[in-house]
Design a protein around this motif. Structure first.
Motif, mmCIF file in Angstrom:
data_model
loop_
_atom_site.group_PDB
_atom_site.id
_atom_site.type_symbol
_atom_site.label_atom_id
_atom_site.label_comp_id
_atom_site.label_asym_id
_atom_site.label_seq_id
_atom_site.Cartn_x
_atom_site.Cartn_y
_atom_site.Cartn_z
ATOM 1 N N LYS A 165 -72.829 43.232 -46.912
ATOM 2 C CA LYS A 165 -72.533 42.435 -47.678
ATOM 3 C C LYS A 165 -71.254 43.622 -48.096
ATOM 4 N N LEU A 166 -71.616 44.442 -48.941
ATOM 5 C CA LEU A 166 -70.951 45.923 -48.496
ATOM 6 C C LEU A 166 -69.989 46.020 -47.554
ATOM 7 N N MET A 167 -70.334 45.805 -46.067
ATOM 8 C CA MET A 167 -69.626 46.400 -44.961
ATOM 9 C C MET A 167 -69.045 45.085 -45.144
ATOM 10 N N GLU A 168 -69.862 44.158 -45.403
ATOM 11 C CA GLU A 168 -68.893 43.035 -44.918
ATOM 12 C C GLU A 168 -68.013 43.206 -45.697
ATOM 13 N N GLY A 169 -67.174 43.975 -46.856
ATOM 14 C CA GLY A 169 -66.085 43.832 -47.617
ATOM 15 C C GLY A 169 -65.132 45.066 -47.382
ATOM 16 N N TRP A 170 -65.941 45.932 -46.556
ATOM 17 C CA TRP A 170 -65.001 47.461 -46.506
ATOM 18 C C TRP A 170 -63.895 46.885 -45.955
ATOM 19 N N LYS A 171 -62.576 47.461 -46.771
ATOM 20 C CA LYS A 171 -61.396 47.606 -46.313
ATOM 21 C C LYS A 171 -60.861 49.178 -46.662
ATOM 22 N N PRO A 172 -60.975 50.095 -46.294
ATOM 23 C CA PRO A 172 -60.081 51.435 -46.093
ATOM 24 C C PRO A 172 -58.665 51.363 -46.582
ATOM 25 N N ALA A 173 -58.172 51.850 -46.795
ATOM 26 C CA ALA A 173 -57.087 51.324 -47.629
ATOM 27 C C ALA A 173 -56.172 51.829 -46.111
ATOM 28 N N GLN A 174 -56.559 52.463 -45.384
ATOM 29 C CA GLN A 174 -55.248 53.521 -44.795
ATOM 30 C C GLN A 174 -56.653 53.271 -43.688
ATOM 31 N N GLU A 175 -56.698 51.962 -42.102
ATOM 32 C CA GLU A 175 -57.678 51.281 -41.533
ATOM 33 C C GLU A 175 -58.764 52.795 -40.319
ATOM 34 N N ASN A 176 -57.241 54.101 -40.204
ATOM 35 C CA ASN A 176 -57.972 54.987 -39.198
ATOM 36 C C ASN A 176 -57.906 55.896 -39.918
ATOM 37 N N PRO A 186 -59.692 58.852 -41.515
ATOM 38 C CA PRO A 186 -60.617 60.241 -41.713
ATOM 39 C C PRO A 186 -61.142 58.920 -43.803
ATOM 40 N N LEU A 187 -63.011 59.542 -43.229
ATOM 41 C CA LEU A 187 -63.272 59.276 -44.718
ATOM 42 C C LEU A 187 -63.700 61.221 -44.869
ATOM 43 N N ALA A 188 -63.495 60.851 -46.217
ATOM 44 C CA ALA A 188 -64.066 62.394 -46.444
ATOM 45 C C ALA A 188 -65.978 62.551 -46.591
ATOM 46 N N ILE A 189 -66.188 61.320 -46.498
ATOM 47 C CA ILE A 189 -67.828 61.685 -46.780
ATOM 48 C C ILE A 189 -68.228 60.199 -45.514
ATOM 49 N N SER A 190 -69.291 60.113 -45.060
ATOM 50 C CA SER A 190 -69.533 59.354 -43.923
ATOM 51 C C SER A 190 -69.301 57.582 -44.062
ATOM 52 N N ASN A 191 -69.146 57.305 -43.376
ATOM 53 C CA ASN A 191 -69.139 55.092 -44.126
ATOM 54 C C ASN A 191 -70.534 54.785 -44.385
ATOM 55 N N GLU A 192 -71.273 55.258 -43.254
ATOM 56 C CA GLU A 192 -73.124 55.063 -43.341
ATOM 57 C C GLU A 192 -74.043 55.743 -44.644
ATOM 58 N N LEU A 193 -73.152 56.446 -45.476
ATOM 59 C CA LEU A 193 -74.275 56.948 -45.775
ATOM 60 C C LEU A 193 -73.792 56.751 -47.465
ATOM 61 N N LEU A 194 -71.998 56.315 -47.602
ATOM 62 C CA LEU A 194 -71.807 55.694 -48.545
ATOM 63 C C LEU A 194 -71.961 54.079 -49.176
ATOM 64 N N ILE A 195 -72.500 53.539 -47.521
ATOM 65 C CA ILE A 195 -73.269 52.194 -48.230
ATOM 66 C C ILE A 195 -74.606 52.226 -48.304
ATOM 67 N N GLU A 196 -75.039 53.366 -48.067
ATOM 68 C CA GLU A 196 -76.437 53.699 -48.233
ATOM 69 C C GLU A 196 -76.696 54.240 -49.441
ATOM 70 N N TYR A 197 -76.441 55.065 -50.224
ATOM 71 C CA TYR A 197 -75.609 55.398 -51.048
ATOM 72 C C TYR A 197 -75.323 54.324 -52.508
ATOM 73 N N LEU A 198 -74.370 53.076 -52.204
ATOM 74 C CA LEU A 198 -73.925 52.209 -53.417
ATOM 75 C C LEU A 198 -75.295 50.937 -53.006
ATOM 76 N N GLY A 199 -75.909 50.962 -51.836
ATOM 77 C CA GLY A 199 -77.289 49.776 -51.760
ATOM 78 C C GLY A 199 -78.214 50.534 -52.483
ATOM 79 N N SER A 200 -78.619 51.979 -52.415
ATOM 80 C CA SER A 200 -79.313 52.499 -52.492
ATOM 81 C C SER A 200 -79.551 52.303 -54.372
ATOM 82 N N ALA A 201 -78.218 52.397 -54.555
ATOM 83 C CA ALA A 201 -77.878 52.295 -56.156
ATOM 84 C C ALA A 201 -77.989 50.928 -56.863
ATOM 85 N N PHE A 202 -77.466 50.169 -56.397
ATOM 86 C CA PHE A 202 -77.321 48.743 -56.801
ATOM 87 C C PHE A 202 -78.869 48.593 -57.035
#
Length: 98
Positions: A28-39, A41-57
């Motif tokens: 669900k987090l990935m489905e709703g993922w809409k970065p401010a600018q499409e291309n 680069p993020l300061a951290i890994s997208n996968e790490l961010l999703i893992e962190y948010l899912g685990s925290a939830f």
């Protein structure tokens, strides 16, 4: 609540159930993922961010059930949103210098 308590907390909890819930949350987090600018680069890994948010939830859900819902669903949701939006220190009111 009895169902989730037995599946996530009790001695005989079902680990595949928790893993499946985490997968659903991450999807669900990935489905709703809409970065401010499409291309951009993020300061951290997208996968790490999703893992962190899912685990925290999931951690908060388990804490909430284990402690017999000490906060309303609205309050838990609001506080979690603040933690996600501002980081745990700022959300807690702790001043940080950058």
């Amino acid at each position: 609540m009895t169902f989730y308590r037995s599946m996530l907390i009790e001695e005989n909890r079902i680990y595949p159930f928790q893993a499946k819930m985490e997968t659903i949350i991450k999807d669900k987090l990935m489905e709703g993922w809409k970065p401010a600018q499409e291309n951009a680069p993020l300061a951290i890994s997208n996968e790490l961010l999703i893992e962190y948010l899912g685990s925290a939830f999931m951690g908060i859900v388990i804490w909430w059930i284990k402690n017999d819902k000490p906060l309303s669903t609205e309050e838990v949701s609001s506080q979690f949103s603040k933690i996600v939006a501002y980081g745990h220190l700022r959300a807690a009111g702790i001043a940080i210098e950058e």
